[in-house]
Design an enzyme around this catalytic site. Structure first.
Site, PDB file in Angstrom:
ATOM      1  N   ASP A  97      -4.742   0.626  12.993  1.00 29.35           N
ATOM      2  CA  ASP A  97      -4.564   1.321  11.714  1.00 29.35           C
ATOM      3  C   ASP A  97      -4.404   2.796  12.104  1.00 29.35           C
ATOM      4  OD1 ASP A  97      -4.639   2.553   9.297  1.00 29.35           O
ATOM      5  OD2 ASP A  97      -6.506   1.648   8.616  1.00 29.35           O
TER       6      ASP A  97
ATOM      7  N   LEU B 210      -3.811   5.516  10.579  1.00 32.47           N
ATOM      8  CA  LEU B 210      -4.470   6.550   9.764  1.00 32.47           C
ATOM      9  C   LEU B 210      -5.280   5.865   8.668  1.00 32.47           C
ATOM     10  CD1 LEU B 210      -4.628   9.050   7.611  1.00 32.47           C
ATOM     11  CD2 LEU B 210      -4.552   9.580  10.049  1.00 32.47           C
ATOM     12  N   ASP B 211      -6.564   5.705   8.936  1.00 33.13           N
ATOM     13  CA  ASP B 211      -7.428   5.069   7.946  1.00 33.13           C
ATOM     14  C   ASP B 211      -8.002   6.119   7.001  1.00 33.13           C
ATOM     15  OD1 ASP B 211      -9.125   2.721   7.037  1.00 33.13           O
ATOM     16  OD2 ASP B 211     -10.644   4.229   7.480  1.00 33.13           O
TER      17      ASP B 211
ATOM     18  N   GLU C 270      -9.236  -3.369  10.958  1.00 28.93           N
ATOM     19  CA  GLU C 270     -10.383  -2.663  10.352  1.00 28.93           C
ATOM     20  C   GLU C 270     -11.677  -3.446  10.608  1.00 28.93           C
ATOM     21  OE1 GLU C 270      -8.564   0.023   6.780  1.00 28.93           O
ATOM     22  OE2 GLU C 270      -8.729  -2.105   6.303  1.00 28.93           O
TER      23      GLU C 270
ATOM     24  N   ASP D  80       0.840  -1.198   0.000  1.00 27.21           N
ATOM     25  CA  ASP D  80       0.000   0.000   0.000  1.00 27.21           C
ATOM     26  C   ASP D  80       0.874   1.246   0.000  1.00 27.21           C
ATOM     27  OD1 ASP D  80      -2.215  -1.602   0.236  1.00 27.21           O
ATOM     28  OD2 ASP D  80      -2.343  -1.405   2.409  1.00 27.21           O
TER      29      ASP D  80
ATOM     30  N   ASP E 220       0.308   9.006   7.217  1.00 26.40           N
ATOM     31  CA  ASP E 220       0.307   7.608   7.698  1.00 26.40           C
ATOM     32  C   ASP E 220       1.494   7.394   8.636  1.00 26.40           C
ATOM     33  OD1 ASP E 220      -1.875   6.295   6.345  1.00 26.40           O
ATOM     34  OD2 ASP E 220      -0.729   6.350   4.488  1.00 26.40           O
TER      35      ASP E 220
ATOM     36  N   GLU F 180      -0.672  -1.276  10.870  1.00 20.79           N
ATOM     37  CA  GLU F 180      -0.778  -1.443   9.409  1.00 20.79           C
ATOM     38  C   GLU F 180       0.546  -1.094   8.730  1.00 20.79           C
ATOM     39  OE1 GLU F 180      -3.418   1.133   7.132  1.00 20.79           O
ATOM     40  OE2 GLU F 180      -3.612  -0.435   5.623  1.00 20.79           O
ATOM     41  N   GLU F 181       1.311  -0.221   9.361  1.00 21.39           N
ATOM     42  CA  GLU F 181       2.534   0.270   8.709  1.00 21.39           C
ATOM     43  C   GLU F 181       3.753  -0.628   8.936  1.00 21.39           C
ATOM     44  OE1 GLU F 181       1.797   2.374   6.627  1.00 21.39           O
ATOM     45  OE2 GLU F 181      -0.128   2.916   7.476  1.00 21.39           O
TER      46      GLU F 181
HETATM   47  P1  FDP Z   1      -7.747   4.208   2.181  1.00 13.04           P
HETATM   48  O1  FDP Z   1      -7.234   3.245   1.168  1.00 13.04           O
HETATM   49  O2  FDP Z   1      -7.886   5.615   1.672  1.00 13.04           O
HETATM   50  O3  FDP Z   1      -6.987   4.154   3.479  1.00 13.04           O
HETATM   51  O4  FDP Z   1      -8.920   0.952   4.479  1.00 13.04           O
HETATM   52  C1  FDP Z   1      -8.683   1.541   3.380  1.00 13.04           C
HETATM   53  C2  FDP Z   1      -9.738   2.478   2.802  1.00 13.04           C
HETATM   54  O5  FDP Z   1      -9.267   3.754   2.552  1.00 13.04           O
HETATM   55  C3  FDP Z   1     -11.039   2.626   3.624  1.00 13.04           C
HETATM   56  O6  FDP Z   1     -10.966   3.636   4.591  1.00 13.04           O
HETATM   57  C4  FDP Z   1     -12.067   2.916   2.577  1.00 13.04           C
HETATM   58  O7  FDP Z   1     -13.370   2.503   2.940  1.00 13.04           O
HETATM   59  C5  FDP Z   1     -11.551   2.135   1.392  1.00 13.04           C
HETATM   60  O8  FDP Z   1     -10.173   1.894   1.588  1.00 13.04           O
HETATM   61  C6  FDP Z   1     -11.736   2.884   0.103  1.00 13.04           C
HETATM   62  O9  FDP Z   1     -11.462   2.031  -0.947  1.00 13.04           O
HETATM   63  P2  FDP Z   1     -11.697   2.450  -2.487  1.00 13.04           P
HETATM   64  O10 FDP Z   1     -10.642   3.469  -2.806  1.00 13.04           O
HETATM   65  O11 FDP Z   1     -11.538   1.172  -3.227  1.00 13.04           O
HETATM   66  O12 FDP Z   1     -13.064   3.036  -2.590  1.00 13.04           O
END
Ligand code: FDP
Length: 343
Positions: free
Chosen positions: A109, A111-112, A270, A62, A68, A90-91
């Site tokens: 996580d 920074l989600d 998550e 990622d 992050d 996560e990191e």
């Molecule tokens: P992000 O990659 O921006 O961190 O967990 C990852 C996540 O966001 C969720 O917060 C979010 O619901 C999802 O991915 C968004 O995924 P898409 O870009 O595929 O919509």
């Protein structure tokens, strides 16, 4: 409700003299303290340097944004003085030992939703707290039902901490006057049925039949039901917060894209914590075929399909996955006058 109850007071009441609960409480307080620093960093936006700039990739491939890494460092620093045996971020590629005598394992996580940073949208910090196991290798292989606590902080117009210690869901909001979290809502309940759904519809051509069928009916408003309304923030914490506030269903299913056979979201930091919170608020959380809290990880960064929210909506999606006859019937001509909402 104890309107002015602070997070610290709530944790003191919960912990009493119980060492395990005291460790859980200390970890929650540490993450809450880190989240105040993270909120203040985010509030500076580009004045703090471009927080949304890509800085590299984590072990799982990622893209890592500057925020992050900053958030990870702040959470890590805050937890360093807490009796945490193992920390999974996560990191980081693998769980790290922190305190050999620690009673708990924490998955976080930091920074989600980081793809939202540049857009000045809501992001968050998600965490799950498990009891430490005699064999450290098993700590993060427990099913989600083993969690002692779970929560997330949402950095939005308000900074709020959504928390379950296994006795319902409370929301603590940061009071900007004294940098403390204060109880804003207790006994949070998700309405059992809703006409609002959240999914990244741009992936429609990759979905499996049950998800495709469910969303088609949401859009059609089958059998006199109002057509459903769609909301997709693309930030799990923000979509989850809305569902806790007014109901709805969130779906990040498995799909046919390369690397999406188990969806996108991570089980340990998550799906597990979100499922614990949502169930504690009367909602449901499933992979489609199994309750999320019954799923145990095979590896620390495992992904899992996540469908969660208002219980009746979640049950409908589960039935579509489990009962192939329903899907077969859907393809028959009679279906023109029937829909899943009546099942
Ligand atoms: P992000 O990659 O921006 O961190 O967990 C990852 C996540 O966001 C969720 O917060 C979010 O619901 C999802 O991915 C968004 O995924 P898409 O870009 O595929 O919509």
């Amino acid at each position: 409700m104890d309107q002015c109850l602070t997070l610290d007071q709530h944790i003191e009441r919960y912990a009493h003299a119980d060492p395990l609960r005291a460790a859980v409480g200390a970890a929650v307080r540490a993450i809450a303290a880190a989240s105040i620093d993270i909120a203040e960093l985010i509030a500076h936006g580009d004045l703090a340097g471009r927080l949304g700039r890509a800085c590299g990739r984590n072990a799982d491939g990622d893209v890592q944004k500057a925020l992050d890494l900053e958030a990870d460092a702040l959470v890590r620093k805050a937890l360093a003085s807490v009796p945490v045996a193992l920390l999974l971020s996560e990191e980081s590629p693998v769980p790290e030992s922190i305190d050999g005598r620690g009673l708990i394992a924490v998955a976080v996580d930091p920074l989600d939703g980081s793809s939202n940073i540049d857009a000045n949208m809501c992001v968050g910090t998600i965490f799950s707290i498990l009891p430490m196991t005699a064999d450290p290798a098993l700590a993060f292989l427990q099913p989600g039902s083993g969690q002692l606590a779970a929560g997330f902080v949402i950095y939005g117009p308000q900074t709020s901490l959504v928390l379950t210690l296994g006795d319902g869901v409370r929301i603590f909001t940061r009071d900007p006057r004294d940098r403390t979290f204060k109880l804003a809502r207790s006994g949070v309940r998700i309405p059992s049925r809703s006409h609002e759904f959240a999914i990244n519809a741009s992936n429609q051509r990759h979905w499996d039949p049950p998800i495709r069928a469910y969303i088609e009916d949401c859009l059609a408003g089958a059998d006199g039901e109002a057509a459903a309304n769609m909301r997709w923030i693309g930030s799990l914490v923000a979509d989850a917060y809305r569902i806790l506030s007014r109901g709805g269903i969130f779906l990040y299913p498995a799909d046919g894209r390369k690397g999406y056979a188990d969806g996108r979201l991570r089980l340990l930091y998550e799906a597990h914590p979100m499922a614990f919170i949502v169930e504690q608020a009367g909602g449901g959380a499933t992979t489609g075929a199994a309750r999320i809290l019954d799923v145990a990880a095979r590896d620390p960064h495992q992904r899992v399909p996540l469908i969660m929210g208002s219980i009746e909506n979640v049950r409908t999606v589960e039935r579509l996955h489990l009962d192939t006859l329903i899907l077969a019937e859907r393809n028959a001509p009679l279906f023109a006058t029937r829909g899943f909402f009546r099942i």
